[in-house]
Scaffold this motif. Structure first.
Motif, PDB file in Angstrom:
ATOM      1  N   ARG A 147       0.817  -1.219   0.000  1.00 13.30           N
ATOM      2  CA  ARG A 147       0.000   0.000   0.000  1.00 13.30           C
ATOM      3  C   ARG A 147       0.849   1.266   0.000  1.00 13.30           C
ATOM      4  N   PHE A 148       2.105   1.181   0.439  1.00 17.54           N
ATOM      5  CA  PHE A 148       2.987   2.354   0.397  1.00 17.54           C
ATOM      6  C   PHE A 148       3.165   2.851  -1.039  1.00 17.54           C
ATOM      7  N   PHE A 149       3.035   1.935  -2.019  1.00 16.99           N
ATOM      8  CA  PHE A 149       3.276   2.286  -3.421  1.00 16.99           C
ATOM      9  C   PHE A 149       1.991   2.542  -4.193  1.00 16.99           C
ATOM     10  N   PHE A 150       0.857   2.506  -3.493  1.00 25.87           N
ATOM     11  CA  PHE A 150      -0.438   2.558  -4.172  1.00 25.87           C
ATOM     12  C   PHE A 150      -0.592   3.823  -5.013  1.00 25.87           C
ATOM     13  N   ASP A 151      -0.080   4.946  -4.527  1.00 24.80           N
ATOM     14  CA  ASP A 151      -0.251   6.215  -5.248  1.00 24.80           C
ATOM     15  C   ASP A 151       0.986   6.597  -6.060  1.00 24.80           C
ATOM     16  N   ARG A 152       1.901   5.651  -6.250  1.00 23.20           N
ATOM     17  CA  ARG A 152       3.104   5.915  -7.037  1.00 23.20           C
ATOM     18  C   ARG A 152       2.938   5.338  -8.442  1.00 23.20           C
ATOM     19  N   LYS A 153       2.723   6.225  -9.421  1.00 26.55           N
ATOM     20  CA  LYS A 153       2.525   5.763 -10.787  1.00 26.55           C
ATOM     21  C   LYS A 153       3.802   5.214 -11.413  1.00 26.55           C
ATOM     22  N   ASP A 154       4.959   5.564 -10.833  1.00 28.89           N
ATOM     23  CA  ASP A 154       6.224   5.096 -11.383  1.00 28.89           C
ATOM     24  C   ASP A 154       6.656   3.758 -10.797  1.00 28.89           C
ATOM     25  N   VAL A 155       5.813   3.154  -9.938  1.00 30.47           N
ATOM     26  CA  VAL A 155       6.176   1.895  -9.276  1.00 30.47           C
ATOM     27  C   VAL A 155       5.129   0.833  -9.565  1.00 30.47           C
ATOM     28  N   ASN A 156       5.596  -0.336  -9.994  1.00 32.36           N
ATOM     29  CA  ASN A 156       4.729  -1.502 -10.187  1.00 32.36           C
ATOM     30  C   ASN A 156       5.175  -2.557  -9.178  1.00 32.36           C
TER      31      ASN A 156
END
Length: 233
Positions: free
Chosen positions: A18-27
Motif C-alpha cells: 500500500r505504500f506504493f499505491f499512489d506511485r505511478k512510477d512503481v509496479n
C-alpha cells in the motif's frame, strides 16, 4: 520501476504494498515465500528492487539474495528485519539497505529515492519508459535509435544466455546523450547513438554492433566517431 515484496506475513506484505499505491512510477508485486520469487526469477522475471523479510520459513532473505544475484546482479535488495545481527552477512551478499520493523512509508520511499540517486551516480542509468523507471547497467546498453518521435534503447539483458531487449521512451536522443555524458556513448547519426564497447567493426558508412545490427554513420560525424572510438580503445 518494478518492485517485489517478499514477506511471509501477509499483513506486513499488504502494508508495504500500500505504500506504493499512489506511485505511478512503481509496479509492485507481493510474494508470501522466497521460493516463489526465486522460481519467477528462474523463469525470466526481473525486478529493480526487492524488499525482503530476513526470517522466513524455508529460505531466509539472505539465502534468497545470494540465489537471485546469480541470475541478476543488478537488482537492489532491501532487507526488513527485527534482527540487526543479520546485517554483516547481508552486506556481504550485496544488500543495499536494512529497515527495522515496524517499517514506515517514509522509510521505504526514502530507499526508493536513494536507489535512484545511487543508480544515477554509478554505472547504471534510469530510463523512464511509458510504465516504469527502468534501471540498466550502462555497459549493457548497445545503441539508441530514434523512430516516430520516440527513442528505442537497445540493451543486453542479464539473463544467461543474454538476449537483446528494448525500452521505448519519450526522452529525446539529445536528453539521453546528456544523461550518458560521462559514460561510454557516441553519437554517430542524428537518429543513432552507440556504446563503443559493443562495436564489432566499422567503416566510413556504417558500424556493426555485437547484437548483429549495422547502423549508419553520417558523413559529418565519421571523423569525430573515429577519434572517440580510438580514444575509447
Amino acid at each position: 520501476m518494478k518492485v517485489a515484496i517478499c514477506e511471509d506475513e501477509k499483513i506486513m506484505a499488504d502494508k508495504i504494498w500500500r505504500f506504493f499505491f499512489d506511485r505511478k512510477d512503481v509496479n509492485a508485486k507481493c510474494y508470501l515465500d522466497a521460493e516463489r520469487l526465486l522460481s519467477d526469477y528462474e523463469n525470466g522475471e526481473r525486478y529493480d528492487i526487492v524488499f525482503c523479510d530476513v526470517v522466513m520459513k524455508v529460505m531466509n532473505g539472505i539465502e534468497l539474495c545470494r540465489a537471485i544475484r546469480k541470475l541478476d546482479d543488478s537488482v537492489y535488495f532491501c532487507m526488513i528485519t527485527n534482527y540487526v545481527e543479520y546485517a554483516p552477512s547481508g552486506y556481504e551478499a550485496g544488500v543495499f539497505r536494512y529497515l527495522l520493523k515496524p517499517v514506515e512509508k517514509e522509510d521505504v520511499l526514502k530507499v526508493l529515492d536513494d536507489i535512484k540517486k545511487t543508480a544515477s551516480s554509478s554505472q547504471k542509468i534510469i530510463i523512464k519508459s511509458f510504465y516504469d523507471n527502468m534501471i540498466i547497467k550502462t555497459e549493457s546498453l548497445i545503441y539508441i535509435e530514434v523512430k516516430d518521435k520516440y527513442s528505442y534503447v537497445h540493451y543486453w539483458t542479464e539473463e544467461n544466455p543474454r538476449r537483446e531487449d528494448v525500452i521505448i521512451t519519450a526522452s529525446s536522443l539529445h536528453h539521453l546523450e546528456e544523461t550518458l555524458a560521462d559514460k561510454n556513448f557516441c553519437r554517430i547519426h542524428r537518429k543513432y547513438g552507440i556504446n563503443p564497447e559493443h562495436v564489432v567493426s566499422y567503416n566510413s558508412v556504417s558500424v556493426q554492433m555485437d547484437c548483429g545490427t549495422a547502423l549508419p554513420i553520417s558523413y559529418r560525424k565519421y571523423s569525430a566517431f573515429k577519434n572517440a572510438f580510438e580514444a575509447f580503445l
